[in-house]
Scaffold this motif. Structure first.
Motif: not given
Length: 470
Positions: A40-59
């Motif tokens: 369950x914790x790993x699944x939660x961390x995986x979901x949160x990693x998507x949120x962190x990945x959304x911080x990257x944007x093409x400049x």
């Protein structure tokens, strides 16, 4: 409880098995809970990693940068136990909760799209459960490697596991108590048939039954058959011994009669002294043969018979009152009328006759017979007012051939035969000086639930008649 008790051993092993099973179950459930919580914790961390990945944007067409990090209270408090770290090429951005700590890399970089679960050391060397993702931003020579790590402190997982165990422990104890009770009930019901075997053996010993018989659990039937076979073999051996003694007696009968006839001829020829000597020797031999026959008659199947003590004793005393020594004595009998013993009537008559005759021979004026019942046994005391016996001779009184007074007749076998009869019936004999006189105490088993039978004949009267004739 007896250390050799089957119930104790089965109960001990069963209790240990239940305890071990509950312990293993508790450990197994804790491990399963650990794995579930971690998934369950790993699944939660995986979901949160998507949120962190959304911080990257093409400049630019082939370049990327960081967006502003979203505000999340979990990651704003320093050392909160929840952390993320985003690496875009050489640039690194961390959650505020990491403060100035950088999460280390484990091994070389992985291909784009790779994911793995890691154990990392976090702030203050706290163990972390981490989910690591590798991505690539852009294409061609300007492609940039991205590493995303989202982690949580394992302390929260340990706390969840400990809480689960605390909640599970009372139920485990209740389950253990229920299983122990169920096992003890099963054990009690399972070994209850063994009490039937014990009762059968007790009945055998008490003389209520002759064989173990059937109607027993299949598991103990082989034991019952072996016991019955042993009893049959013993009875057959005793029967063979009895028959051999009878054959010996019949074989000696004719020579003894011939010897007595020769003694009569010698007496007619004036050799009275020699004839009397032959008569004494022949009578002694006949007495020994009779006693051996009576001893051989004592066998296991006779324990099914019972005898009324008062009836037998009165019969013995009536015979002795017709003898010169017994007629001069005062016989005091105090025996309950309903006291029934588990012994062959003829054997009881012979035993009581031997000790009563011995008492009459040594008494001055009185012989006393007392009997008392106590639970499953009866104690019979026969006392005379004679000189008694020396203390150093008490243990020899039951020895074959031992006589206190060598001047009197007899072969010294009477009390020895009494001891054999009483022992065969499951009793005991004791001697004590009563001051004055000797007291002989017989302890014999009482009969329970078996009607008493009278002797087929007055054994002691026949014995006295045979001795007088001799």
């Amino acid at each position: 409880m007896n250390r050799q008790s089957l119930r104790l051993r089965l109960g001990l092993f069963g209790g240990l098995a239940i305890l071990g099973t509950l312990a293993l179950s508790l450990i197994g459930l804790a491990l399963l809970f650990d794995r579930h919580v971690e998934r369950v914790a790993v699944a939660d961390l995986e979901a949160r990693s998507y949120s962190v990945a959304a911080m990257i944007e093409l400049t630019g067409p082939e370049t990327a940068g960081f967006r502003r990090a979203p505000v999340d209270p979990l990651y704003e408090q320093p050392f909160s136990g929840h952390y993320w770290q985003l690496e875009l090429g050489p640039e690194v951005r961390r959650s505020r909760s990491l403060w100035d700590v950088t999460l280390p890399r484990i091994g070389p970089s992985l291909p784009s799209g790779s994911e793995r679960v890691l154990d990392l050391a976090g702030p203050r060397d706290a163990p972390l459960l981490a989910f690591e993702t590798w991505l690539t931003v852009g294409t061609g020579p300007s492609a940039t490697e991205v590493r995303i790590v989202v982690a949580t402190d394992r302390a929260a997982l340990r706390a969840a596991r400990e809480g689960f165990i605390r909640d599970l422990l009372p139920y485990s104890l209740v389950l253990g108590a229920v299983l122990s009770f169920a096992f003890w009930t099963q054990l009690t019901l399972g070994i209850r048939p063994l009490t039937a075997v014990s009762k059968r053996v007790s009945a055998l010993r008490a003389g209520h039954i002759a064989r173990m018989g059937g109607e027993l659990p299949a598991e103990v039937m082989p034991l019952a058959r072996e016991i019955d076979t042993l009893l049959t073999d013993r009875d057959e051996e005793l029967m063979r011994a009895r028959n051999r003694a009878a054959d010996l007696a019949h074989g000696l009968k004719t020579p003894l009669q011939a010897l007595l006839g020769d003694a009569a001829q010698l007496r007619d020829q004036g050799e009275a002294g020699l004839a009397d000597s032959i008569d004494v020797i022949a009578a002694s031999m006949q007495g020994l043969v009779d006693r051996e026959l009576r001893r051989a008659r004592i066998q296991s199947d006779r324990m099914l018979q019972t005898a009324n003590l008062k009836t037998i004793t009165e019969g013995v005393v009536n015979v002795l009152r017709r003898t010169p020594t017994g007629s001069a004595l005062d016989w005091d009998l105090a025996i309950p009328a309903d006291l029934t013993l588990r012994i062959d009537p003829d054997d009881l008559a012979e035993a009581m006759g031997a000790i009563a005759e011995n008492a009459a021979r040594h008494a001055v004026s009185r012989v006393t017979v007392r009997a008392a019942a106590d639970q499953g046994q009866a104690t019979i005391s026969l006392s005379d007012d004679g000189p008694g016996a020396p203390a150093d001779s008490m243990e020899k009184l039951m020895s074959r051939g031992f006589r206190l007074d060598e001047r009197e007749g007899g072969e010294g076998f009477g009390l020895a035969i009494v001891a054999e009869i009483v022992a065969a019936a499951g009793g005991s004999v004791a001697f004590a000086n009563g001051g004055p006189g000797l007291t002989v105490s017989l302890t014999l088993p009482r009969a329970a639930g078996i009607p008493a039978v009278e002797p087929q004949g007055d054994s002691f009267a026949r014995q006295r008649a045979s001795s007088n004739k001799a």
